[in-house]
Design an enzyme around this catalytic site. Sequence first.
Site, PDB file in Angstrom:
ATOM      1  N   TRP A   1       0.843  -1.188   0.000  1.00  0.00           N
ATOM      2  CA  TRP A   1       0.000   0.000   0.000  1.00  0.00           C
ATOM      3  C   TRP A   1       0.887   1.250   0.000  1.00  0.00           C
ATOM      4  O   TRP A   1       1.905   1.270   0.697  1.00  0.00           O
ATOM      5  CB  TRP A   1      -0.870  -0.008   1.247  1.00  0.00           C
TER       6      TRP A   1
ATOM      7  N   HIS B   1      -0.528  -5.978   6.584  1.00  0.00           N
ATOM      8  CA  HIS B   1      -1.379  -6.162   5.394  1.00  0.00           C
ATOM      9  C   HIS B   1      -0.543  -6.550   4.175  1.00  0.00           C
ATOM     10  O   HIS B   1      -0.904  -6.251   3.043  1.00  0.00           O
ATOM     11  CB  HIS B   1      -2.191  -4.887   5.107  1.00  0.00           C
TER      12      HIS B   1
ATOM     13  N   HIS C   1      -3.598 -11.617   2.824  1.00  0.00           N
ATOM     14  CA  HIS C   1      -3.729 -11.434   4.280  1.00  0.00           C
ATOM     15  C   HIS C   1      -5.176 -11.401   4.732  1.00  0.00           C
ATOM     16  O   HIS C   1      -6.098 -11.207   3.929  1.00  0.00           O
ATOM     17  CB  HIS C   1      -3.019 -10.131   4.692  1.00  0.00           C
TER      18      HIS C   1
ATOM     19  N   ASP D   1      -7.765  -9.400   7.342  1.00  0.00           N
ATOM     20  CA  ASP D   1      -7.938  -8.211   8.182  1.00  0.00           C
ATOM     21  C   ASP D   1      -8.513  -8.669   9.511  1.00  0.00           C
ATOM     22  O   ASP D   1      -9.409  -9.521   9.534  1.00  0.00           O
ATOM     23  CB  ASP D   1      -8.993  -7.265   7.591  1.00  0.00           C
TER      24      ASP D   1
ATOM     25  N   HIS E   1      -8.769  -3.475  12.638  1.00  0.00           N
ATOM     26  CA  HIS E   1      -8.231  -2.651  11.545  1.00  0.00           C
ATOM     27  C   HIS E   1      -9.210  -1.541  11.174  1.00  0.00           C
ATOM     28  O   HIS E   1      -8.817  -0.443  10.778  1.00  0.00           O
ATOM     29  CB  HIS E   1      -7.944  -3.541  10.328  1.00  0.00           C
TER      30      HIS E   1
ATOM     31  N   HIS F   1     -15.889  -2.182   4.316  1.00  0.00           N
ATOM     32  CA  HIS F   1     -15.399  -2.676   5.615  1.00  0.00           C
ATOM     33  C   HIS F   1     -16.455  -2.476   6.700  1.00  0.00           C
ATOM     34  O   HIS F   1     -16.612  -3.322   7.585  1.00  0.00           O
ATOM     35  CB  HIS F   1     -14.094  -1.962   6.008  1.00  0.00           C
TER      36      HIS F   1
ATOM     37  N   GLU G   1      -7.778 -10.467   1.724  1.00  0.00           N
ATOM     38  CA  GLU G   1      -7.445  -9.556   0.616  1.00  0.00           C
ATOM     39  C   GLU G   1      -6.104  -9.982   0.009  1.00  0.00           C
ATOM     40  O   GLU G   1      -5.322 -10.695   0.653  1.00  0.00           O
ATOM     41  CB  GLU G   1      -7.331  -8.113   1.154  1.00  0.00           C
TER      42      GLU G   1
HETATM   43  N1  LIG Z   1      -1.542  -0.671   4.404  1.00  0.00           N
HETATM   44  C1  LIG Z   1      -2.474   0.328   4.494  1.00  0.00           C
HETATM   45  C2  LIG Z   1      -2.109   1.547   4.966  1.00  0.00           C
HETATM   46  C3  LIG Z   1      -3.049   2.560   5.098  1.00  0.00           C
HETATM   47  C4  LIG Z   1      -4.353   2.310   4.708  1.00  0.00           C
HETATM   48  C5  LIG Z   1      -4.737   1.072   4.231  1.00  0.00           C
HETATM   49  C6  LIG Z   1      -3.775   0.091   4.117  1.00  0.00           C
HETATM   50  C7  LIG Z   1      -4.143  -1.222   3.602  1.00  0.00           C
HETATM   51  O1  LIG Z   1      -3.329  -2.114   3.476  1.00  0.00           O
HETATM   52  C8  LIG Z   1      -5.537  -1.479   3.244  1.00  0.00           C
HETATM   53  C9  LIG Z   1      -5.936  -2.757   3.850  1.00  0.00           C
HETATM   54  N2  LIG Z   1      -5.409  -3.910   3.140  1.00  0.00           N
HETATM   55  C10 LIG Z   1      -7.426  -2.922   3.919  1.00  0.00           C
HETATM   56  O2  LIG Z   1      -7.845  -3.687   4.748  1.00  0.00           O
HETATM   57  O3  LIG Z   1      -8.147  -2.321   3.185  1.00  0.00           O
HETATM   58 ZN   LIG Z   2      -9.380  -4.576   4.298  1.00  0.00          ZN
HETATM   59 ZN   LIG Z   3      -6.065  -5.463   4.598  1.00  0.00          ZN
END
Ligand SMILES: Nc1ccccc1C(=O)C[C@H](N)C(=O)O
Ligand SMILES: [Zn+2]
Ligand SMILES: [Zn+2]
EC number: 3.5.1.9
Length: 218
Positions: free
Chosen positions: A18, A48, A52, A54, A58, A163, A175
């Site tokens: 990300w 993440h 992975h 969640d 989160h 979410h 995800e």
């Molecule tokens: N690493 C991040 C940093 C900041 C904001 C989102 C992420 C995410 O990885 C999104 C996550 N996978 C999610 O569950 O949507």
């Molecule tokens: Zn997510």
């Molecule tokens: Zn995630």
Amino acid sequence: MTDIIDISQTLGQGLPVWPGDTAFESKPVWQIDGDCPVTVSKLTLSTHSGSHADAPCHYDPEGADMAAVDVQAYIGPCLIVDVSGQKGPVMWEHVAEDLESISGPLERVLFRTFRTFPHDHWRSDFRAIDAGLITALVARGCLLIGTDAPSLDPEESKELPAHNAVREAGMAILEGLVLDQVMPGTYELIAPPLKIEKADASPVRALLRKIGKNENTE
Ligand SMILES: Nc1ccccc1C(=O)C[C@H](N)C(=O)O
Ligand SMILES: [Zn+2]
Ligand SMILES: [Zn+2]
């Protein structure tokens, strides 16, 4: 011929993460040489990273951490649905026909949104899952939703509608799955997260075992 399909990303140097998140790094702390009989490494990674799960904490300040989630959600029958031929958020109407043809509970559904999974580059234009689709899945008894995208919501989303729909239903999330080599159909999902205290997510080794009637089942 094995009946196990690995749907996990490889965690290694250069893993797309990300924007702004922690890059994956594996460094030896000890290495096998004349005096030292073993190699032991230190991993540095985002929770993440890659494929992975969640944890509720989160997206919910009162939510459970990765050590507290029910691992049963991540193991059991699942349906793979290919929506890679459409564009934009994945909507109920895109998948109604596929899902309505399944009798009985739909406990786990994994969506393939990419034609070709972007193993070596970040795709900010990944396709989100519409919150209405999640609500429709909950009505069908769904316990877990999975996607090959790095998030259920768009990269720039601050409201996180998908979410939040998951939070309201207490569903589990996977995800970053790799589904572009998987034929649509019914499989057994095996993708338990690590039991990490205070963690908001955990990498998983996601696997499918062929069980149901798929186009590719011998
Ligand atoms: N690493 C991040 C940093 C900041 C904001 C989102 C992420 C995410 O990885 C999104 C996550 N996978 C999610 O569950 O949507
Ligand atoms: Zn997510
Ligand atoms: Zn995630």
